[in-house]
Design a protein around this motif. Sequence first.
Motif, PDB file in Angstrom:
ATOM      1  N   PRO A 152     -74.487 -20.015 -38.006  1.00 34.63           N
ATOM      2  CA  PRO A 152     -74.993 -21.360 -37.713  1.00 34.63           C
ATOM      3  C   PRO A 152     -73.892 -22.296 -37.223  1.00 34.63           C
ATOM      4  O   PRO A 152     -74.093 -23.078 -36.293  1.00 34.63           O
ATOM      5  CB  PRO A 152     -75.547 -21.808 -39.063  1.00 34.63           C
ATOM      6  CG  PRO A 152     -75.974 -20.536 -39.718  1.00 34.63           C
ATOM      7  CD  PRO A 152     -74.937 -19.521 -39.321  1.00 34.63           C
ATOM      8  N   ARG A 153     -72.701 -22.171 -37.805  1.00 37.24           N
ATOM      9  CA  ARG A 153     -71.613 -23.078 -37.431  1.00 37.24           C
ATOM     10  C   ARG A 153     -71.177 -22.827 -35.978  1.00 37.24           C
ATOM     11  O   ARG A 153     -71.003 -23.766 -35.196  1.00 37.24           O
ATOM     12  CB  ARG A 153     -70.419 -22.870 -38.370  1.00 37.24           C
ATOM     13  CG  ARG A 153     -69.288 -23.868 -38.174  1.00 37.24           C
ATOM     14  CD  ARG A 153     -68.111 -23.552 -39.071  1.00 37.24           C
ATOM     15  NE  ARG A 153     -67.502 -22.266 -38.762  1.00 37.24           N
ATOM     16  CZ  ARG A 153     -66.702 -22.035 -37.728  1.00 37.24           C
ATOM     17  NH1 ARG A 153     -66.413 -23.009 -36.872  1.00 37.24           N
ATOM     18  NH2 ARG A 153     -66.195 -20.842 -37.514  1.00 37.24           N
ATOM     19  N   THR A 154     -71.022 -21.554 -35.611  1.00 39.59           N
ATOM     20  CA  THR A 154     -70.534 -21.275 -34.258  1.00 39.59           C
ATOM     21  C   THR A 154     -71.608 -21.550 -33.200  1.00 39.59           C
ATOM     22  O   THR A 154     -71.292 -21.965 -32.090  1.00 39.59           O
ATOM     23  CB  THR A 154     -70.033 -19.823 -34.131  1.00 39.59           C
ATOM     24  OG1 THR A 154     -71.088 -18.930 -34.519  1.00 39.59           O
ATOM     25  CG2 THR A 154     -68.826 -19.587 -35.012  1.00 39.59           C
ATOM     26  N   LEU A 155     -72.880 -21.338 -33.579  1.00 37.74           N
ATOM     27  CA  LEU A 155     -73.948 -21.674 -32.619  1.00 37.74           C
ATOM     28  C   LEU A 155     -73.959 -23.169 -32.339  1.00 37.74           C
ATOM     29  O   LEU A 155     -74.105 -23.606 -31.197  1.00 37.74           O
ATOM     30  CB  LEU A 155     -75.306 -21.245 -33.162  1.00 37.74           C
ATOM     31  CG  LEU A 155     -75.613 -19.743 -33.182  1.00 37.74           C
ATOM     32  CD1 LEU A 155     -77.017 -19.507 -33.705  1.00 37.74           C
ATOM     33  CD2 LEU A 155     -75.465 -19.137 -31.809  1.00 37.74           C
ATOM     34  N   ARG A 156     -73.816 -23.946 -33.406  1.00 37.80           N
ATOM     35  CA  ARG A 156     -73.777 -25.402 -33.214  1.00 37.80           C
ATOM     36  C   ARG A 156     -72.569 -25.802 -32.385  1.00 37.80           C
ATOM     37  O   ARG A 156     -72.649 -26.669 -31.513  1.00 37.80           O
ATOM     38  CB  ARG A 156     -73.701 -26.114 -34.571  1.00 37.80           C
ATOM     39  CG  ARG A 156     -75.013 -26.199 -35.299  1.00 37.80           C
ATOM     40  CD  ARG A 156     -74.908 -27.161 -36.475  1.00 37.80           C
ATOM     41  NE  ARG A 156     -75.990 -26.942 -37.417  1.00 37.80           N
ATOM     42  CZ  ARG A 156     -77.257 -27.285 -37.204  1.00 37.80           C
ATOM     43  NH1 ARG A 156     -77.589 -27.850 -36.056  1.00 37.80           N
ATOM     44  NH2 ARG A 156     -78.175 -27.046 -38.110  1.00 37.80           N
ATOM     45  N   ALA A 157     -71.427 -25.160 -32.672  1.00 40.46           N
ATOM     46  CA  ALA A 157     -70.203 -25.500 -31.933  1.00 40.46           C
ATOM     47  C   ALA A 157     -70.368 -25.179 -30.448  1.00 40.46           C
ATOM     48  O   ALA A 157     -69.986 -25.976 -29.583  1.00 40.46           O
ATOM     49  CB  ALA A 157     -69.024 -24.734 -32.531  1.00 40.46           C
ATOM     50  N   HIS A 158     -70.934 -24.019 -30.154  1.00 36.13           N
ATOM     51  CA  HIS A 158     -71.167 -23.640 -28.756  1.00 36.13           C
ATOM     52  C   HIS A 158     -72.102 -24.660 -28.081  1.00 36.13           C
ATOM     53  O   HIS A 158     -71.831 -25.128 -26.977  1.00 36.13           O
ATOM     54  CB  HIS A 158     -71.791 -22.235 -28.725  1.00 36.13           C
ATOM     55  CG  HIS A 158     -72.147 -21.755 -27.358  1.00 36.13           C
ATOM     56  ND1 HIS A 158     -71.385 -20.843 -26.654  1.00 36.13           N
ATOM     57  CD2 HIS A 158     -73.185 -22.071 -26.543  1.00 36.13           C
ATOM     58  CE1 HIS A 158     -71.937 -20.627 -25.477  1.00 36.13           C
ATOM     59  NE2 HIS A 158     -73.039 -21.349 -25.389  1.00 36.13           N
ATOM     60  N   ASP A 159     -73.170 -24.995 -28.780  1.00 33.83           N
ATOM     61  CA  ASP A 159     -74.139 -25.942 -28.212  1.00 33.83           C
ATOM     62  C   ASP A 159     -73.491 -27.302 -27.962  1.00 33.83           C
ATOM     63  O   ASP A 159     -73.772 -27.945 -26.953  1.00 33.83           O
ATOM     64  CB  ASP A 159     -75.330 -26.074 -29.159  1.00 33.83           C
ATOM     65  CG  ASP A 159     -76.351 -27.065 -28.653  1.00 33.83           C
ATOM     66  OD1 ASP A 159     -76.882 -26.849 -27.541  1.00 33.83           O
ATOM     67  OD2 ASP A 159     -76.625 -28.065 -29.352  1.00 33.83           O
ATOM     68  N   ARG A 160     -72.632 -27.722 -28.878  1.00 32.58           N
ATOM     69  CA  ARG A 160     -71.975 -29.033 -28.693  1.00 32.58           C
ATOM     70  C   ARG A 160     -71.124 -29.037 -27.427  1.00 32.58           C
ATOM     71  O   ARG A 160     -71.086 -30.021 -26.696  1.00 32.58           O
ATOM     72  CB  ARG A 160     -71.094 -29.360 -29.908  1.00 32.58           C
ATOM     73  CG  ARG A 160     -71.874 -29.911 -31.057  1.00 32.58           C
ATOM     74  CD  ARG A 160     -70.977 -30.606 -32.080  1.00 32.58           C
ATOM     75  NE  ARG A 160     -71.687 -30.678 -33.345  1.00 32.58           N
ATOM     76  CZ  ARG A 160     -71.466 -29.878 -34.379  1.00 32.58           C
ATOM     77  NH1 ARG A 160     -70.524 -28.968 -34.331  1.00 32.58           N
ATOM     78  NH2 ARG A 160     -72.173 -30.003 -35.480  1.00 32.58           N
ATOM     79  N   VAL A 161     -70.418 -27.929 -27.203  1.00 35.15           N
ATOM     80  CA  VAL A 161     -69.575 -27.863 -26.003  1.00 35.15           C
ATOM     81  C   VAL A 161     -70.454 -27.928 -24.746  1.00 35.15           C
ATOM     82  O   VAL A 161     -70.166 -28.686 -23.813  1.00 35.15           O
ATOM     83  CB  VAL A 161     -68.730 -26.568 -25.999  1.00 35.15           C
ATOM     84  CG1 VAL A 161     -67.981 -26.424 -24.670  1.00 35.15           C
ATOM     85  CG2 VAL A 161     -67.736 -26.565 -27.158  1.00 35.15           C
ATOM     86  N   VAL A 162     -71.552 -27.171 -24.745  1.00 29.58           N
ATOM     87  CA  VAL A 162     -72.424 -27.166 -23.554  1.00 29.58           C
ATOM     88  C   VAL A 162     -73.043 -28.550 -23.351  1.00 29.58           C
ATOM     89  O   VAL A 162     -73.148 -29.048 -22.228  1.00 29.58           O
ATOM     90  CB  VAL A 162     -73.509 -26.079 -23.674  1.00 29.58           C
ATOM     91  CG1 VAL A 162     -74.450 -26.129 -22.474  1.00 29.58           C
ATOM     92  CG2 VAL A 162     -72.878 -24.697 -23.778  1.00 29.58           C
TER      93      VAL A 162
END
Lengths: 76, 212
Positions: free
Chosen positions: B48-58
């Motif tokens: 969940p943490r890395t998915l959110r991080a990826h989404d934030r960058v995009v």
Amino acid sequence: MSARKKRLAPPEAEIEASLLDLVDHVLNKGVVLNGDVMLGVANIDLVYLRLSAVLCAADKILGRPARAGIPRGRRR
Amino acid sequence: LSLYVYAFVMGRATKPLGLGMGRTALRTLRVENARIVFEMTDAPPPSPRTLRAHDRVVRRLGRTFEGVLPVRYGSVASDRAALRERVLAIAAPVERALERVRAAVQFTLRVSGKAAKPVAPRGGPGTRFMAERIARYRIPEIASLTERARPYLRAVKEERTATERSFATAYHLVPRSEIRRYRAAIRAALPDLGVRVSLTGPWPPYAFTEIE
């Protein structure tokens, strides 16, 4: 709308997403660059399934999904 | 380290790209008219943490460039040459896909409640097969909502997906300039529906990334 309500409304771009949406969008959609996908396994769907298995618990840990300010439709 | 890829972008950056989820600087690689944003980092295990991080960058890239075409989570290349080769193969269709999503965002509508009974298609087995396939990508339960929002939509995708929470999902591609009117149209349409609809967004256009 009162000034207080305006302050409480989050900016659109900062709206947090539910894990369900994240899995659907980030893992299940998007351009696929053939060849170098990913994470030690060849098929991203395996990752999707693995992550889906923990979705329920993770969703509770992460809290309620954010909405875009639109009320839900009529419940029956 | 690998080159971890986030998105194709178009236009000039209106601000610094900032850091990726590996906390190192985002970089761009231009191949013909396609430009791709990456970070020198290995793909992190999905969580969940890395998915959110990826989404934030995009999302940030979506606010920084005129158009953004997200790449699926976990896409990596071994080096610049390998990435260049991959992008070169799809540079022209990527450019067309970026034009489609220029200055637009995605809204996602999850539909739950009582699904309409499917109408049994007539005709031979081939016709029935095709009709059933088409029906998988239609949500007649929200047809009135879609029509009301139509003037503010650049594209629509619908799919019936049986999950615990919903029986169908619609993705709407909405020009940024129309977001307010789009939301008003959705609000106006909701009370007349016989199903529940939850709407999230705006998202980067994750569901509108076909490379044709």
